[in-house]
Design an enzyme around this catalytic site. Structure first.
Site, PDB file in Angstrom:
ATOM      1  N   ARG A   1      -8.549  -8.115 -17.679  1.00  0.00           N
ATOM      2  CA  ARG A   1      -7.989  -9.446 -17.442  1.00  0.00           C
ATOM      3  C   ARG A   1      -8.778 -10.116 -16.333  1.00  0.00           C
ATOM      4  O   ARG A   1      -9.035  -9.507 -15.291  1.00  0.00           O
ATOM      5  CB  ARG A   1      -6.518  -9.337 -17.043  1.00  0.00           C
ATOM      6  CG  ARG A   1      -5.918 -10.718 -16.828  1.00  0.00           C
ATOM      7  CD  ARG A   1      -4.449 -10.665 -16.566  1.00  0.00           C
ATOM      8  NE  ARG A   1      -4.162 -10.111 -15.252  1.00  0.00           N
ATOM      9  CZ  ARG A   1      -2.930  -9.900 -14.807  1.00  0.00           C
ATOM     10  NH1 ARG A   1      -1.894 -10.167 -15.583  1.00  0.00           N
ATOM     11  NH2 ARG A   1      -2.720  -9.405 -13.618  1.00  0.00           N
TER      12      ARG A   1
ATOM     13  N   GLU B   1       2.444 -15.999 -21.011  1.00  0.00           N
ATOM     14  CA  GLU B   1       3.368 -15.692 -19.914  1.00  0.00           C
ATOM     15  C   GLU B   1       3.964 -16.965 -19.315  1.00  0.00           C
ATOM     16  O   GLU B   1       4.692 -16.910 -18.342  1.00  0.00           O
ATOM     17  CB  GLU B   1       2.683 -14.832 -18.848  1.00  0.00           C
ATOM     18  CG  GLU B   1       1.345 -15.332 -18.368  1.00  0.00           C
ATOM     19  CD  GLU B   1       0.659 -14.361 -17.399  1.00  0.00           C
ATOM     20  OE1 GLU B   1       1.283 -13.426 -16.898  1.00  0.00           O
ATOM     21  OE2 GLU B   1      -0.530 -14.594 -17.122  1.00  0.00           O
TER      22      GLU B   1
ATOM     23  N   ARG C   1      10.063 -13.873  -9.159  1.00  0.00           N
ATOM     24  CA  ARG C   1      10.130 -12.426  -9.389  1.00  0.00           C
ATOM     25  C   ARG C   1       9.986 -11.608  -8.118  1.00  0.00           C
ATOM     26  O   ARG C   1      10.190 -10.396  -8.120  1.00  0.00           O
ATOM     27  CB  ARG C   1       9.087 -12.002 -10.436  1.00  0.00           C
ATOM     28  CG  ARG C   1       7.659 -12.201 -10.013  1.00  0.00           C
ATOM     29  CD  ARG C   1       6.701 -12.053 -11.181  1.00  0.00           C
ATOM     30  NE  ARG C   1       5.933 -10.827 -11.130  1.00  0.00           N
ATOM     31  CZ  ARG C   1       4.779 -10.634 -11.755  1.00  0.00           C
ATOM     32  NH1 ARG C   1       4.262 -11.584 -12.517  1.00  0.00           N
ATOM     33  NH2 ARG C   1       4.144  -9.503 -11.665  1.00  0.00           N
TER      34      ARG C   1
ATOM     35  N   HIS D   1       0.833  -1.205   0.000  1.00  0.00           N
ATOM     36  CA  HIS D   1       0.000   0.000   0.000  1.00  0.00           C
ATOM     37  C   HIS D   1       0.860   1.244   0.000  1.00  0.00           C
ATOM     38  O   HIS D   1       0.512   2.252  -0.602  1.00  0.00           O
ATOM     39  CB  HIS D   1      -0.917   0.005   1.225  1.00  0.00           C
ATOM     40  CG  HIS D   1      -2.158  -0.805   1.012  1.00  0.00           C
ATOM     41  ND1 HIS D   1      -2.918  -1.292   2.029  1.00  0.00           N
ATOM     42  CD2 HIS D   1      -2.760  -1.199  -0.122  1.00  0.00           C
ATOM     43  CE1 HIS D   1      -3.951  -1.957   1.533  1.00  0.00           C
ATOM     44  NE2 HIS D   1      -3.859  -1.912   0.225  1.00  0.00           N
TER      45      HIS D   1
ATOM     46  N   CYS E   1       2.382  -6.574 -22.329  1.00  0.00           N
ATOM     47  CA  CYS E   1       1.829  -5.793 -21.221  1.00  0.00           C
ATOM     48  C   CYS E   1       2.640  -5.952 -19.936  1.00  0.00           C
ATOM     49  O   CYS E   1       2.265  -5.442 -18.900  1.00  0.00           O
ATOM     50  CB  CYS E   1       0.363  -6.150 -20.974  1.00  0.00           C
ATOM     51  SG  CYS E   1       0.130  -7.827 -20.365  1.00  0.00           S
TER      52      CYS E   1
ATOM     53  N   ARG F   1      -5.918  -5.006 -14.265  1.00  0.00           N
ATOM     54  CA  ARG F   1      -5.670  -6.139 -13.367  1.00  0.00           C
ATOM     55  C   ARG F   1      -6.858  -6.258 -12.410  1.00  0.00           C
ATOM     56  O   ARG F   1      -6.850  -5.673 -11.327  1.00  0.00           O
ATOM     57  CB  ARG F   1      -4.384  -5.919 -12.584  1.00  0.00           C
ATOM     58  CG  ARG F   1      -3.109  -5.976 -13.415  1.00  0.00           C
ATOM     59  CD  ARG F   1      -1.883  -5.825 -12.513  1.00  0.00           C
ATOM     60  NE  ARG F   1      -0.669  -6.304 -13.139  1.00  0.00           N
ATOM     61  CZ  ARG F   1       0.257  -5.516 -13.683  1.00  0.00           C
ATOM     62  NH1 ARG F   1       0.107  -4.217 -13.691  1.00  0.00           N
ATOM     63  NH2 ARG F   1       1.354  -6.043 -14.212  1.00  0.00           N
TER      64      ARG F   1
ATOM     65  N   ASN G   1       6.578 -10.193 -17.344  1.00  0.00           N
ATOM     66  CA  ASN G   1       6.987 -10.361 -15.941  1.00  0.00           C
ATOM     67  C   ASN G   1       7.006 -11.845 -15.568  1.00  0.00           C
ATOM     68  O   ASN G   1       7.976 -12.351 -14.982  1.00  0.00           O
ATOM     69  CB  ASN G   1       6.015  -9.639 -14.997  1.00  0.00           C
ATOM     70  CG  ASN G   1       5.835  -8.183 -15.360  1.00  0.00           C
ATOM     71  OD1 ASN G   1       6.669  -7.634 -16.067  1.00  0.00           O
ATOM     72  ND2 ASN G   1       4.768  -7.575 -14.908  1.00  0.00           N
ATOM     73  N   ASP G   2       5.919 -12.526 -15.920  1.00  0.00           N
ATOM     74  CA  ASP G   2       5.869 -13.954 -15.595  1.00  0.00           C
ATOM     75  C   ASP G   2       6.654 -14.785 -16.598  1.00  0.00           C
ATOM     76  O   ASP G   2       7.253 -15.804 -16.228  1.00  0.00           O
ATOM     77  CB  ASP G   2       4.419 -14.440 -15.528  1.00  0.00           C
ATOM     78  CG  ASP G   2       3.799 -14.118 -14.181  1.00  0.00           C
ATOM     79  OD1 ASP G   2       4.468 -14.392 -13.168  1.00  0.00           O
ATOM     80  OD2 ASP G   2       2.690 -13.587 -14.140  1.00  0.00           O
TER      81      ASP G   2
END
Ligand code: PEP
Ligand code: MG
Length: 575
Positions: free
Chosen positions: A331, A430, A464, A188, A501, A295, A453-454
């Site tokens: 997504r 991914e 990661r 956060h 993305c 997301r 990323n994945d």
């Protein structure tokens, strides 16, 4: 002078004096209370809970109009924790059943709850344990008579703390920046710092112990660096950098309405990644031509129930409204399973990144998935929506998902609610298996989106989220580049759009490489849009494709690096 390194949250460079905030776990007094005094002890705990709730309420009421939109939501989450029976009723019972004092009862219950979150597979949910600790800390402060918000005394400062609650961050209106020991990019603290547009570095480990109040510090939010007590030469260097960055940002703003077209006339789509529906409007203002990745899991996080179909529909509709008619790619849920809903009953996977994540979880919970699919379909009746399926690896996952979409369509239709019968359905590439069998995927889907990323994580077997192997997380590893290139080529052959993305799409160092691979759709954090657009405007895809195909022919990482450097030799010279 010394420097510390943490996780970069962005926001640029700031120079100022440190205010070190006392946070987290001053010694919690532990003693037994006689039975006749236990009701009084419960009353003391309840009074402290009421005080903190009042403080949060006052803060929410006085939020300025321009406060980041996440602010209210975060304050609500903290207020909900104050009502949570798992924390409050349990602490009450500790006082009455074991005779513990209020501080001991609350702190031990908060620790137990936070520990349950820490066990979870999902990094986002693990961070929620910190919210519980932050709320408990505030109640403990109130019990000790030292409640209230930290004071931003005197001049604006850079706040340094072991941890900081959203309420504290919002109360520190004069903050120049934040340097925090705990947290990662999804904490956060990070989310709020980004939306407050304040430089921040998190994950500094022990910064709050090493930095003294009033010390001068340089905080470089873009590179995750903190320089403590800098000498004159370093200060001068960073002042120059700061001025250059300001100038650069102003210059970049002129590109907002310039079409993203290369020197040889190739038109490129620049889209934004968003986590909350309200961010769509900001993305559009930053020049995004659409949302390439919404997301949706952020709607499901930080709560104990599931968002209803209507709630999800409203969120998706809000994102569409924010984009003012431009497409929004939603997504479906990419989360680490039902553990979020009830951690006490869901076993922790031995190898969470390879467990029941994303589409695997959704297919295992078809009723929950159908709710989301209906909400997305209904949103498609309000504007251009694309549905994106995360983490596909098997063809039967596509079959099952398409069948469920069909079922959801029939249900929405039976209710007479409008939807787009031609809503495009795409899949994320991914997982290396999906990239290696991409023809299977491209045939069945309307578009593909590469989640680098994945893809990097799974190709290189690098977690990661694990900083101990972060140096091995190499987006330019020849194996990764080949998988990306294969996917883009397969999409082009089949005439299906392919986007990237993952974070790589927003890295201007990778723009020319991706253009040379034939990529024409990039989706990224809105803050990177103009930097990437500038690269595009100076690039010639025809020339780049030859250079990139040579670069892809080598397995030697050194030659790959040299090839990459050549692509960018002169960033302001067309290539
Ligand atoms: C990715 O994996 O690149 C991606 C965009 O998805 P996420 O970061 O949400 O896993
Ligand atoms: Mg992913």
């Amino acid at each position: 002078m010394f420097s510390l390194h943490g996780t970069a949250i962005g926001g640029g460079i700031v120079i100022g004096r440190a205010r070190v905030l006392e946070s987290r776990r001053f010694d919690v007094a532990r003693y037994h209370v006689q039975p006749e005094r236990q009701p009084g002890e419960v009353a003391r705990l309840e009074a402290a809970l009421r005080d903190v709730k009042g403080e949060l309420g006052t803060l929410a009421e006085h939020l300025p109009d321009d406060a980041p939109h996440e602010a209210r939501a975060l304050l609500e989450v903290h207020a909900m924790i104050l009502d949570d029976p798992l924390l409050v009723d349990a602490a009450r019972s500790q006082i009455l059943d074991h005779g513990w004092n209020a501080e001991w009862a609350l702190a031990s219950q908060a620790d137990a709850l936070a520990h349950q979150f820490e066990e979870l597979d999902d990094i986002y949910l693990r961070e929620r344990g910190r919210d519980v600790q932050q709320v408990a800390d505030r109640v403990l402060k109130s019990l000790s008579g030292s409640g209230g918000w930290p004071l931003a005394r005197g001049e604006p400062a850079i706040f340094v703390a072991a941890d900081i609650a959203p309420g504290d961050m919002l109360a520190l209106k004069s903050a120049l920046g934040f340097a925090i020991d705990l947290g990662g990019t999804t904490s956060h603290t990070a989310i709020l710092a980004r939306s407050m547009n304040v430089p921040a570095v998190v994950g500094l480990a022990c910064g709050s112990e090493l930095i003294r109040d009033d010390e001068w510090i340089i905080l470089d939010g873009d590179n995750g660096v903190l320089i403590v007590a800098p000498d004159e030469a370093i200060l001068a260097e960073y002042r120059n950098r700061q001025a250059a960055m300001r100038l650069e940002r102003e210059k970049l703003k002129r590109l907002i309405h310039v079409p993203a077209t290369t020197l040889d006339g190739v038109s490129i789509q620049l889209h934004a990644n968003i986590e909350l529906p309200e961010e769509a409007e900001q993305a559009r203002e930053a020049g995004a031509a659409g949302v390439g990745l919404f997301r949706s899991e952020f709607l499901f996080m930080g709560r104990r129930d599931l968002p209803s179909e209507d709630e999800q529909f409203e969120a998706y509709r809000l994102a569409l409204k924010g984009m003012g008619g431009a497409p929004v790619t939603i997504r479906t849920l990419d989360i680490g399973a039902d553990k979020a809903l009830d951690p006490s009953v869901a076993p922790t996977a031995a190898n969470p990144a390879l467990g029941q994540r994303a589409i695997r979880y959704c297919l295992a919970e078809p009723e929950m998935f159908l709710v989301q699919l209906r909400a997305i379909l209904r949103a498609s009746g309000c504007g251009p929506v694309r549905l994106l399926i995360p983490m596909l690896a098997h063809s039967h996952e596509i079959d099952q998902t398409l069948r469920l979409i069909e079922q959801a369509r029939a249900q929405v239709q039976a209710r007479g609610q409008p939807f787009d019968p031609a809503m495009p359905v795409g899949g994320m590439i991914e997982v290396p298996a999906a990239a290696l069998s991409v023809n299977l995927f491209v045939r069945r889907l309307d578009f593909l989106s590469i989640g680098t990323n994945d893809l990097i994580q799974y190709t290189l077997a690098i977690d990661r989220t694990d900083h101990t192997v972060a140096a091995l997380y190499d987006p330019f590893h020849p194996a990764v580049l080949r998988l990306i290139s294969m996917t883009i080529r397969a999409g082009r052959r089949a005439g299906k759009p392919v986007a990237v993305c993952g974070e790589l799409a927003g890295d201007p160092m990778a723009t020319r490489l991706l253009l040379g691979m034939g990529l024409s759709e990039f989706s990224m954090h809105p803050a990177s849009l103009l930097l990437v657009k500038r690269e595009i405007l100076l690039s010639d895809v025809g020339q780049l494709s030859h250079k990139v195909s040579r670069l892809l022919n080598t397995d030697d990482p050194v030659r790959v690096q040299a090839g990459l450097a050549r692509l960018r030799l002169d960033p302001h010279r067309p290539a």
